[in-house]
Design a protein around this motif. Structure first.
Motif, PDB file in Angstrom:
ATOM      1  N   VAL A   7      65.220  -2.950 -30.114  1.00  0.00           N
ATOM      2  CA  VAL A   7      66.667  -2.846 -29.924  1.00  0.00           C
ATOM      3  C   VAL A   7      67.396  -2.341 -31.170  1.00  0.00           C
ATOM      4  O   VAL A   7      68.429  -1.672 -31.070  1.00  0.00           O
ATOM      5  N   GLY A   8      66.864  -2.644 -32.355  1.00  0.00           N
ATOM      6  CA  GLY A   8      67.538  -2.246 -33.581  1.00  0.00           C
ATOM      7  C   GLY A   8      67.560  -0.751 -33.818  1.00  0.00           C
ATOM      8  O   GLY A   8      68.411  -0.249 -34.572  1.00  0.00           O
ATOM      9  N   PHE A   9      66.643  -0.029 -33.161  1.00  0.00           N
ATOM     10  CA  PHE A   9      66.579   1.427 -33.366  1.00  0.00           C
ATOM     11  C   PHE A   9      67.875   2.131 -32.968  1.00  0.00           C
ATOM     12  O   PHE A   9      68.152   3.234 -33.441  1.00  0.00           O
ATOM     13  N   PRO A  34      71.206  -8.326 -37.362  1.00  0.00           N
ATOM     14  CA  PRO A  34      72.276  -8.678 -38.310  1.00  0.00           C
ATOM     15  C   PRO A  34      72.083  -8.060 -39.700  1.00  0.00           C
ATOM     16  O   PRO A  34      73.069  -7.653 -40.333  1.00  0.00           O
ATOM     17  N   ALA A  35      70.851  -7.977 -40.171  1.00  0.00           N
ATOM     18  CA  ALA A  35      70.585  -7.369 -41.482  1.00  0.00           C
ATOM     19  C   ALA A  35      70.844  -5.863 -41.432  1.00  0.00           C
ATOM     20  O   ALA A  35      71.375  -5.270 -42.391  1.00  0.00           O
ATOM     21  N   GLY A  83      61.143  -3.714 -39.507  1.00  0.00           N
ATOM     22  CA  GLY A  83      61.379  -4.518 -38.323  1.00  0.00           C
ATOM     23  C   GLY A  83      62.700  -4.161 -37.682  1.00  0.00           C
ATOM     24  O   GLY A  83      63.724  -4.073 -38.369  1.00  0.00           O
ATOM     25  N   ALA A  84      62.678  -3.950 -36.354  1.00  0.00           N
ATOM     26  CA  ALA A  84      63.898  -3.554 -35.647  1.00  0.00           C
ATOM     27  C   ALA A  84      64.137  -4.437 -34.421  1.00  0.00           C
ATOM     28  O   ALA A  84      64.794  -4.020 -33.481  1.00  0.00           O
ATOM     29  N   LEU A 107      64.784   2.652 -40.318  1.00  0.00           N
ATOM     30  CA  LEU A 107      64.170   1.518 -39.632  1.00  0.00           C
ATOM     31  C   LEU A 107      62.713   1.791 -39.291  1.00  0.00           C
ATOM     32  O   LEU A 107      62.365   2.889 -38.836  1.00  0.00           O
ATOM     33  N   VAL A 108      61.890   0.762 -39.497  1.00  0.00           N
ATOM     34  CA  VAL A 108      60.453   0.876 -39.230  1.00  0.00           C
ATOM     35  C   VAL A 108      60.049  -0.218 -38.241  1.00  0.00           C
ATOM     36  O   VAL A 108      60.319  -1.404 -38.462  1.00  0.00           O
TER      37      VAL A 108
END
Length: 444
Positions: free
Chosen positions: A53-55, A31-32, A24-25, A45-46
């Motif tokens: 956005v996390g990518f 935060p994680a 999950g990204a 990241l998957v």
């Protein structure tokens, strides 16, 4: 030669660096991700959304569905992560448990137990078997069984998909005619028969369409205050960090519009809530992981609505818990996944609240704009104001968490002050909707 040696040294360092695969990204996962990088992990990241956005923080980016267990496992064999985790999503909890188990990693949550933590009918079965207080319920896989279950609960019940989250497909079904006496039903049923049938069918199809496995639960409607319990489980022992009061949309939907902590319920009730939460967490079999337990305080005492073997969403654990207690719950969960024991000692006690910006229930149209006075951003006690939607987005009331337009987070010396401040800020934010009817008139 110097360049070659430098490259070899960098490669060696990279190979030695520990790796964490995070499923999950989305924004709630960020935060994680940040904590994992802070701990020195190379982050894989998957996410199925290539624009997640996390990518932007990823060392390795894999555009793969977090629900595709076999593909995630295949990628894990390639990248060889030291640990596989998720943060705030239910579905990936199963995938993480499956992959960790296949890789022979530490059993923080077995795959069998992950099913009980994420699929509601299995959860209900496990909790009932272990004597945890829960509402009466029925598991249905077709309309005939669903209709019969509704009748057994006198036409006043909660309908929800067995396998989904975020209040998707959850609805109150209330059939006044079914609450009549049998004699009255016989006398008047012909007038209501078609109406009742249509209501049942509409509710069933709505919930089933949101159920990944096609199973629909029909549950007793519980009345009373609702809370969530935020916990970190270390070696099978739950540590309760906070109890969060929950406020939802008007019926028939059950979408969270606000959360506040610490809870304003009396001390005795909070103790009963803690006991039920601990009982539920142990029944599911969580070993070393966060837990989020939703509980309804009924006249018969606290009963479990749902349980998740993950961090609570809606920014409860990433924002409210650290603001109110000083405990970095996200950081603690990531650290725990690495095999370390986190510090769960409270550093302070104050109020923290989140209010979600939403459109009026009757609003069906297009978002014309959201106006936030500039002065609100710097106002005392306002931690953040975030807008999710943009002009032109479709608005259809608030039937699931995806329909919310943004949020406001506030703090205060106590929970009551944080809530009051949040309501004041929310009242100054203007949401403009171009209604479908108005748009049609212009087009004409």
């Amino acid at each position: 030669m110097a360049e070659e040696a430098d490259l070899m040294e960098k490669t060696e360092v990279s190979e030695k660096q520990k790796k964490m695969m995070i499923l999950g990204a989305s924004a709630l996962q960020v935060p994680a991700i940040e904590k994992a990088k802070e701990l020195g992990y190379r982050v894989i990241l998957v996410d199925y959304d290539e624009n997640a956005v996390g990518f932007a923080l990823a060392d390795e980016k894999l555009v793969v569905s977090t629900l595709d267990q076999e593909e995630v496992y295949r990628q894990a064999l390639i990248y060889e992560p030291d640990v596989v985790i998720t943060s705030t999503s239910d579905g990936p909890v199963r995938t993480a448990a499956y992959v960790n188990e296949k890789l022979g990693k530490r059993p923080d949550l077995s795959y069998e137990n992950s099913l009980c933590a994420t699929i509601k009918d299995k959860m209900r079965e496990r909790l009932k078997k272990c004597g945890v207080p829960i509402p009466d319920y029925y598991v249905t896989v077709d309309f005939e069984a669903f209709s019969d279950a509704v009748d057994r609960l006198d036409g006043h019940c909660i309908v929800k998909p067995a396998d989904n989250a975020g209040s998707r497909g959850v609805m109150l079904l209330e059939c006044e005619a079914l609450k009549m006496s049998k004699q009255e039903q016989k006398r008047r049923l012909s007038a209501y028969a078609e109406q009742l049938l249509q209501l049942k069918q509409k509710t069933y199809e709505y919930s089933k369409s949101n159920s990944r496995n096609g199973t629909v639960l029909v549950e007793e409607y519980m009345q009373g205050p609702e809370v969530s319990v935020e916990a970190i489980v270390v070696e099978g022992e739950p540590h309760i960090l906070s109890i969060t009061d929950k406020y939802i949309t008007p019926l028939p939907y059950f979408v969270e519009l606000a959360h506040c902590e610490p809870s304003q319920l009396d001390g005795e009730t909070q103790e009963q809530i803690r006991q039920v939460a601990v009982q539920a967490i142990k029944a599911i079999g969580i070993g070393n992981a966060p837990a989020h337990v939703e509980i309804k305080v009924t006249e018969e005492g606290p009963k479990v609505v749902e349980l998740a073997a993950r961090l609570g969403g809606d920014f409860i654990t990433s924002k409210l818990v650290p603001l109110s207690t000083g405990i970095d719950m996200v950081g603690a969960s990531v650290l725990l996944a690495t095999g370390e024991k986190p510090d769960l000692t409270p550093k302070r006690q104050r109020g923290a609240a989140i209010h979600f910006i939403h459109a009026p229930e009757e609003a069906q149209g297009v978002l014309a704009g959201i106006t936030v006075p500039e002065s609100l951003y710097g106002e005392e006690g306002v931690e953040e104001i975030v807008i999710y939607k943009k002009t032109g987005d479709t608005v259809c009331g608030t039937h699931s968490s995806n329909d919310r337009l943004g949020h406001v987070i506030t703090v205060g010396e106590a929970a009551e002050e944080a809530m009051k401040r949040g309501k004041q800020i929310l009242s100054q934010i203007r949401v403009e909707i171009t209604l479908v009817e108005e748009k049609t008139e212009k087009e004409k």
